[in-house]
Write a protein that holds these residues in place. Structure first.
Motif, short mmCIF file in Angstrom:
data_model
loop_
_atom_site.label_atom_id
_atom_site.label_comp_id
_atom_site.label_asym_id
_atom_site.label_seq_id
_atom_site.Cartn_x
_atom_site.Cartn_y
_atom_site.Cartn_z
N LYS A 2 0.84 -1.21 0.00
CA LYS A 2 0.00 0.00 0.00
C LYS A 2 0.87 1.26 0.00
O LYS A 2 0.58 2.22 -0.71
N ARG A 3 1.94 1.25 0.81
CA ARG A 3 2.83 2.40 0.86
C ARG A 3 3.49 2.64 -0.49
O ARG A 3 3.57 3.77 -0.97
N ASP A 4 3.94 1.57 -1.13
CA ASP A 4 4.56 1.70 -2.44
C ASP A 4 3.57 2.22 -3.48
O ASP A 4 3.92 3.04 -4.33
N ALA A 5 2.34 1.75 -3.41
CA ALA A 5 1.31 2.20 -4.35
C ALA A 5 1.03 3.69 -4.15
O ALA A 5 0.88 4.44 -5.12
N LEU A 6 0.97 4.12 -2.90
CA LEU A 6 0.74 5.55 -2.63
C LEU A 6 1.91 6.38 -3.14
O LEU A 6 1.72 7.48 -3.67
N GLY A 7 3.12 5.85 -2.98
CA GLY A 7 4.29 6.56 -3.49
C GLY A 7 4.24 6.70 -4.99
O GLY A 7 4.59 7.75 -5.54
N ALA A 8 3.79 5.66 -5.67
CA ALA A 8 3.67 5.71 -7.13
C ALA A 8 2.61 6.73 -7.54
O ALA A 8 2.80 7.50 -8.49
N GLU A 9 1.48 6.74 -6.84
CA GLU A 9 0.43 7.71 -7.15
C GLU A 9 0.91 9.13 -6.93
O GLU A 9 0.60 10.03 -7.72
N GLU A 10 1.68 9.33 -5.88
CA GLU A 10 2.22 10.66 -5.60
C GLU A 10 3.17 11.10 -6.72
O GLU A 10 3.13 12.23 -7.18
N SER A 11 3.98 10.17 -7.18
CA SER A 11 4.91 10.46 -8.27
C SER A 11 4.15 10.84 -9.55
O SER A 11 4.52 11.80 -10.24
N VAL A 12 3.10 10.11 -9.84
CA VAL A 12 2.27 10.42 -11.02
C VAL A 12 1.66 11.81 -10.88
O VAL A 12 1.63 12.59 -11.84
N ALA A 13 1.19 12.15 -9.70
CA ALA A 13 0.58 13.46 -9.48
C ALA A 13 1.61 14.57 -9.69
O ALA A 13 1.32 15.59 -10.34
N PHE A 14 2.82 14.40 -9.17
CA PHE A 14 3.87 15.40 -9.37
C PHE A 14 4.22 15.54 -10.85
O PHE A 14 4.42 16.65 -11.36
N GLN A 15 4.27 14.43 -11.55
CA GLN A 15 4.56 14.48 -12.99
C GLN A 15 3.44 15.19 -13.74
O GLN A 15 3.71 15.95 -14.68
N GLN A 16 2.21 14.96 -13.35
CA GLN A 16 1.08 15.63 -14.01
C GLN A 16 1.14 17.13 -13.79
O GLN A 16 0.89 17.91 -14.72
N VAL A 17 1.48 17.55 -12.57
CA VAL A 17 1.59 18.98 -12.27
C VAL A 17 2.71 19.59 -13.12
O VAL A 17 2.54 20.66 -13.72
N ALA A 18 3.85 18.91 -13.20
CA ALA A 18 4.97 19.42 -14.01
C ALA A 18 4.56 19.49 -15.49
O ALA A 18 4.89 20.48 -16.17
N HIS A 19 3.85 18.48 -15.96
CA HIS A 19 3.38 18.47 -17.34
C HIS A 19 2.44 19.65 -17.60
O HIS A 19 2.56 20.35 -18.62
N ASP A 20 1.51 19.86 -16.70
CA ASP A 20 0.56 20.97 -16.85
C ASP A 20 1.28 22.31 -16.90
O ASP A 20 0.93 23.20 -17.69
N ARG A 21 2.29 22.48 -16.04
CA ARG A 21 3.04 23.73 -16.04
C ARG A 21 3.79 23.92 -17.37
O ARG A 21 3.85 25.04 -17.90
N LEU A 22 4.35 22.85 -17.88
CA LEU A 22 5.05 22.95 -19.17
C LEU A 22 4.09 23.32 -20.30
O LEU A 22 4.41 24.14 -21.16
N VAL A 23 2.91 22.70 -20.28
CA VAL A 23 1.90 23.03 -21.30
C VAL A 23 1.53 24.50 -21.20
O VAL A 23 1.43 25.20 -22.23
#
Length: 85
Positions: free
Chosen positions: A49-70
């Protein structure tokens, strides 16, 4: 004869008591093993569960970075008047 029957009954009761004691010991040992295994499974599940939450957090950070780049690209296109709209 009654004494023989009494002795026979007492002997059977002693054997039954001994068997029950042995079974109880085996069951307690088995329960201890099961509790240990359950604790290890619970720990492993928490790690998953902890690893899955870490992966979800990573995806969220990447999405925010992607949105800023767009947003930056759109702003650059507007300033250079390269956008279609």
């Amino acid at each position: 004869m009654t004494a023989d029957v009494d002795n026979l009954v007492l002997e059977h009761l002693r054997l039954l008591r001994s068997d029950i004691k042995e079974m109880r010991t085996e069951m307690q040992s088995g329960f201890h093993d099961l509790k240990d295994r359950m604790a290890r499974l619970e720990t492993a599940m928490l790690r998953v569960k902890r690893d899955a939450l870490g992966a979800e957090e990573s995806v969220a950070f990447q999405q925010v970075a992607h949105d800023r780049l767009v947003e930056r690209i759109e702003r650059i296109e507007r300033r250079l008047e390269l956008s279609d709209s």
